[in-house]
Design a protein around this motif. Structure first.
Motif, PDB file in Angstrom:
ATOM      1  N   SER A 193       4.032  12.717  -8.522  1.00 45.96           N
ATOM      2  CA  SER A 193       5.016  11.678  -8.165  1.00 45.96           C
ATOM      3  C   SER A 193       4.306  10.344  -8.001  1.00 45.96           C
ATOM      4  O   SER A 193       3.121  10.286  -7.638  1.00 45.96           O
ATOM      5  N   ALA A 194       5.050   9.277  -8.283  1.00 36.63           N
ATOM      6  CA  ALA A 194       4.490   7.925  -8.179  1.00 36.63           C
ATOM      7  C   ALA A 194       5.588   7.016  -7.658  1.00 36.63           C
ATOM      8  O   ALA A 194       6.707   7.017  -8.166  1.00 36.63           O
ATOM      9  N   LYS A 195       5.267   6.276  -6.610  1.00 36.49           N
ATOM     10  CA  LYS A 195       6.300   5.412  -6.042  1.00 36.49           C
ATOM     11  C   LYS A 195       5.696   4.138  -5.453  1.00 36.49           C
ATOM     12  O   LYS A 195       4.481   4.077  -5.192  1.00 36.49           O
ATOM     13  N   ILE A 196       6.582   3.162  -5.261  1.00 32.70           N
ATOM     14  CA  ILE A 196       6.188   1.908  -4.602  1.00 32.70           C
ATOM     15  C   ILE A 196       6.847   1.921  -3.227  1.00 32.70           C
ATOM     16  O   ILE A 196       8.057   2.145  -3.125  1.00 32.70           O
ATOM     17  N   VAL A 197       6.045   1.689  -2.181  1.00 33.77           N
ATOM     18  CA  VAL A 197       6.649   1.566  -0.841  1.00 33.77           C
ATOM     19  C   VAL A 197       6.410   0.154  -0.318  1.00 33.77           C
ATOM     20  O   VAL A 197       5.412  -0.490  -0.657  1.00 33.77           O
ATOM     21  N   TYR A 198       7.348  -0.326   0.472  1.00 37.45           N
ATOM     22  CA  TYR A 198       7.250  -1.681   1.035  1.00 37.45           C
ATOM     23  C   TYR A 198       6.562  -1.603   2.387  1.00 37.45           C
ATOM     24  O   TYR A 198       7.135  -1.098   3.347  1.00 37.45           O
ATOM     25  N   GLU A 199       5.348  -2.111   2.432  1.00 34.54           N
ATOM     26  CA  GLU A 199       4.550  -2.029   3.660  1.00 34.54           C
ATOM     27  C   GLU A 199       4.499  -3.410   4.311  1.00 34.54           C
ATOM     28  O   GLU A 199       4.163  -4.395   3.640  1.00 34.54           O
ATOM     29  N   PRO A 200       4.813  -3.490   5.617  1.00 36.16           N
ATOM     30  CA  PRO A 200       4.728  -4.812   6.263  1.00 36.16           C
ATOM     31  C   PRO A 200       3.293  -5.334   6.253  1.00 36.16           C
ATOM     32  O   PRO A 200       2.343  -4.553   6.267  1.00 36.16           O
ATOM     33  N   PHE A 201       3.165  -6.668   6.253  1.00 32.15           N
ATOM     34  CA  PHE A 201       1.813  -7.257   6.243  1.00 32.15           C
ATOM     35  C   PHE A 201       1.159  -7.185   7.623  1.00 32.15           C
ATOM     36  O   PHE A 201      -0.012  -6.913   7.741  1.00 32.15           O
ATOM     37  N   GLY A 202       1.934  -7.524   8.668  1.00 27.51           N
ATOM     38  CA  GLY A 202       1.359  -7.577  10.018  1.00 27.51           C
ATOM     39  C   GLY A 202       1.963  -8.731  10.789  1.00 27.51           C
ATOM     40  O   GLY A 202       3.179  -8.778  11.006  1.00 27.51           O
ATOM     41  N   VAL A 203       1.121  -9.694  11.176  1.00 25.73           N
ATOM     42  CA  VAL A 203       1.610 -10.836  11.946  1.00 25.73           C
ATOM     43  C   VAL A 203       1.728 -12.041  11.004  1.00 25.73           C
ATOM     44  O   VAL A 203       0.746 -12.446  10.378  1.00 25.73           O
ATOM     45  N   ILE A 204       2.930 -12.584  10.934  1.00 27.20           N
ATOM     46  CA  ILE A 204       3.196 -13.685   9.997  1.00 27.20           C
ATOM     47  C   ILE A 204       3.390 -14.995  10.769  1.00 27.20           C
ATOM     48  O   ILE A 204       4.077 -15.034  11.789  1.00 27.20           O
ATOM     49  N   LEU A 205       2.768 -16.050  10.248  1.00 26.02           N
ATOM     50  CA  LEU A 205       3.010 -17.396  10.780  1.00 26.02           C
ATOM     51  C   LEU A 205       4.012 -18.086   9.860  1.00 26.02           C
ATOM     52  O   LEU A 205       3.797 -18.147   8.649  1.00 26.02           O
TER      53      LEU A 205
END
Ligand code: NAD
Length: 478
Positions: free
Chosen positions: A111-123
């Motif tokens: 299986s192969a997929k794209i997941v949306y991962e948050p970056f962290g702390v955004i300014l």
């Protein structure tokens, strides 16, 4: 429609330089704890913000009006944010769903997929011209994507910045969301820290400063910048009256203080006088002939900007090619008032009005013989944020919109490509990089992580051996 309503507003307080580090540290700790990860948490935060904005809408409108807006336009700005939040609340879970991708038959069992991962702390650094929506819209995308977020609204719209501080402290989780208030000095200090992502909306010149600061930490950055967005009128086929009305709408909304306003018009010399007359009629139809004490007419944000704008209005003493005022030209810098103004016979190469983004209620008209001349002129300049074309000639439209690179295009209308949040909104080249709005914000404020999983890997090992050294696979190749 009162210009200065009477409700008391919270005071604007600048963040102390020594507190910036602590704000960053606190959010970084919360981010590491995983608090923002669950979709339910993100939903709660967005719902609380949505309800809070409705609850405090009178305060927000008043703050916007106190800064410089007409009440009508202030209310529209609040609506825009509510609309975005509602869309996210209804759809963000679907937008965040992992995306399975195609595989060749040889690895179809995996299986192969794209997941949306948050970056962290955004300014999130935002400008003064739509001080509420341009702070909130990136933040909504960031929250939905599972990030912590620090707002850095503009010091030039202090009432709205104070309201943003109030809303964030009242309705959002203080462990994960915060505000830094201040000017260049404060922002410079904030930019020294290592953020996981920076969202910047503002001028191209400061965009360069932000990008240079981000480069030190290799921080990915969204730059929503400005520029001179032209409108080309093909009078031979388009409806001139509708074109003029829609240009007047875009040009004088927010007194021209919009990144995607029509900065200037290009038309043929033979239609210029007729167009000038229609534009005037449309301005009067929208705002009457008297804008100075008309509460529907917005002010300029401050005296410095008012002075900058009026210095470009041609006078009798201006050099040849600066243009001639055919309508308006009235102003009172001390009152931050500049009336709608049309300047004609503008030299596209040498007029002061054509040297940089006007960002005020002055509409220059330049004439060119045909679309080829217009394409050559526009493509010799920085890539604009928006390009507008009014025409019923599909070949001309196709030619202009493919040969001119711009952040977005609107054909036979203005501003609408921004208002439709199913379209990504962003610039290209000098007008910016990256985009947001609706699900495009999820794409922007998430890392698209590739995940490949080998299934039945024990059973498959005999087949997969062919890729290892010594397999002699190359001998079988043609
Ligand atoms: P600006 O660049 O002066 O300020 C934007 C933000 O940057 C503010 O929060 C300000 O405090 C901060 N800032 C200012 N100088 C700084 C510095 N040296 N270092 C770090 N931070 C600094 O922009 P503005 O005058 O507020 O906004 C007008 C510009 O923004 C126009 O060019 C307009 O076209 C553009 N704009 C673009 C969009 C878009 O979506 N593409 C939207 C609105 C405005």
């Amino acid at each position: 429609f009162e210009r200065l309503p009477k409700i008391d507003l919270p005071a604007y307080t600048e963040t102390k330089i020594e507190d910036i580090f602590d704000i960053h540290e606190k959010l970084a700790t919360s981010w590491k704890s995983g608090k923002t990860r669950p979709l339910e948490y993100r939903k709660e935060q967005m719902a609380a913000l949505y309800n809070g904005i409705i609850e405090d809408a009178p305060l927000i409108v008043e703050a916007l009006a106190r800064d410089f807006k007409s009440v009508f336009e202030a209310a529209l700005e609040v609506q825009l944010v509510l609309h975005e939040l509602k869309d996210f609340l209804e759809n963000f879970e679907a937008w965040l769903a992992p995306v399975s991708v195609a595989r060749p038959i040889s690895i179809i069992m995996d299986s192969a997929k794209i997941v949306y991962e948050p970056f962290g702390v955004i300014l999130g650094i935002s400008p003064w011209n739509f001080p509420f929506s341009l702070a909130m819209i990136p933040a909504i995308g960031a929250i939905a994507s599972g990030n912590c977020f620090v707002f850095k609204p503009s010091e030039m719209s202090p009432n709205t910045s104070a309201i943003i501080s109030l809303l964030v402290s009242k309705y959002l989780d203080p462990d994960c969301f915060s505000v830094i208030n201040g000017d260049k000095e404060v922002t410079t200090k904030a930019l020294e820290l290592k953020w996981d992502f920076i969202s910047y909306t503002g001028s191209s010149s400061v965009g360069r400063v932000v990008l240079a600061a981000a480069a030190k930490h290799l921080t990915p950055t969204l730059l929503e910048l400005g520029g001179k967005s032209p409108a080309y009128i093909d009078d031979e086929t388009c409806d001139l009256r509708i074109a003029a009305r829609r240009i007047v709408w875009a040009k004088f909304f927010n007194a021209g203080q919009i990144c995607i306003t029509v900065d200037y018009i290009i038309c043929r010399p033979s239609v210029r006088e007729k167009l000038e007359k229609i534009l005037q009629e449309e301005i009067i139809g929208f705002y009457t002939n008297e804008t100075e004490d008309n509460p529907d007419w917005p002010l300029i944000v401050n005296e410095r900007h008012a002075q900058r704008i009026v210095s470009n209005i041609p006078t009798e003493n201006s050099p040849a090619g600066s243009g001639r005022v055919v309508y308006g030209g009235k102003y009172d810098v001390s009152k931050r008032y500049i009336g709608p103004t049309i300047v004609t016979e503008v030299d596209p190469h040498n007029a002061p009005l054509m040297q940089s983004e006007i960002f005020g209620p002055i509409l220059p008209i330049v004439t060119m013989e045909n679309e080829d001349e217009a394409i050559e002129y526009i493509t010799s300049k920085d890539k604009p944020l928006a390009f507008y074309v009014f025409s019923d000639n599909s070949k001309l439209i196709e030619k202009m919109t493919t040969q001119i690179s711009s952040g977005g295009v609107c054909i036979n209308d203005t501003l609408m490509h921004h208002n439709l949040n199913t379209l990504p909104f962003g610039g290209v080249g000098e007008s910016g990089m990256g985009s947001c709005h609706g699900r495009h914000s999820i794409e922007q404020f998430s890392h698209k992580k590739s995940i490949y999983q080998a299934n039945n890997y024990r059973q498959m090992e005999n087949v997969m051996k062919v890729r290892y050294p010594g397999s002699k696979l190359h001998e079988a190749l043609p």
